[in-house]
Design a protein around this motif. Structure first.
Motif: not given
Length: 171
Positions: A42-58, A82-86
């Motif tokens: 789950q931490i990896g998923l959150l970091i992946g979401t952050w990374w993807l957002g950074t790539q999109l912004a750049a 699309r993603i469950h809170l759990k």
């Protein structure tokens, strides 16, 4: 004291080994669900979401920080189911619980830059405090809005259920 730490270390290692044995005995479908429930995934998923957002912004050359896009994307995925809170809850709780560790390097910068202890530092401190209070207020209001929305949806479901039950017994 050293004996206590050795005993707790042995118990921790034994706990990991027993968990690994249980994991290996799972059906592949159950393994996928067990991995999805793990805090580290789950931490990896959150970091992946952050990374993807950074790539999109750049990639789009937007001046907004990438983590804002990542948070907005995660929020959209959560509210559209699309993603469950759990799938991210345990990882988010772990990150919040250990948040102080992420701020320690910022404090050490003050030791290297003595000018931050003067008028510039006071201005920066005021901006940081106001920014933090603004973020906290927005977060609290967002959570309150979300909880009211959830309560409203549940109340509407109960009302529909009662109406269906009443119409089926009355007809």
């Amino acid at each position: 004291m050293q004996q206590i730490s050795l005993a707790s270390s042995r118990q921790t290692v034994q706990h990991w080994i027993s968990n690994a044995k249980e994991f290996c005995q799972l059906h592949p479908y159950e393994m996928v669900h067990a991995i999805g429930r793990s805090t580290w995934f789950q931490i990896g998923l959150l970091i992946g979401t952050w990374w993807l957002g950074t790539q999109l912004a750049a990639g789009f050359g937007l001046p907004q920080l990438g983590n804002v896009f990542g948070m907005a994307g995660l929020w959209l995925l959560l509210i559209n189911n699309r993603i469950h809170l759990k799938r991210v809850q345990a990882g988010a709780h772990w990150l919040i619980k250990h948040m102080l560790l992420f701020f320690i390097p910022a404090v050490l910068v003050v030791l290297d830059h003595q000018e931050l202890l003067g008028w510039v530092g006071v201005k920066l401190f005021a901006i940081i405090v106001l920014g933090t209070l603004t973020v906290m207020a927005c977060t609290a209001l967002s959570i309150e809005w979300y909880l009211r929305l959830v309560r409203h949806r549940k109340a509407m479901q109960r009302l529909r259920h009662r109406q269906l039950r009443h119409s089926s017994t009355g007809a």
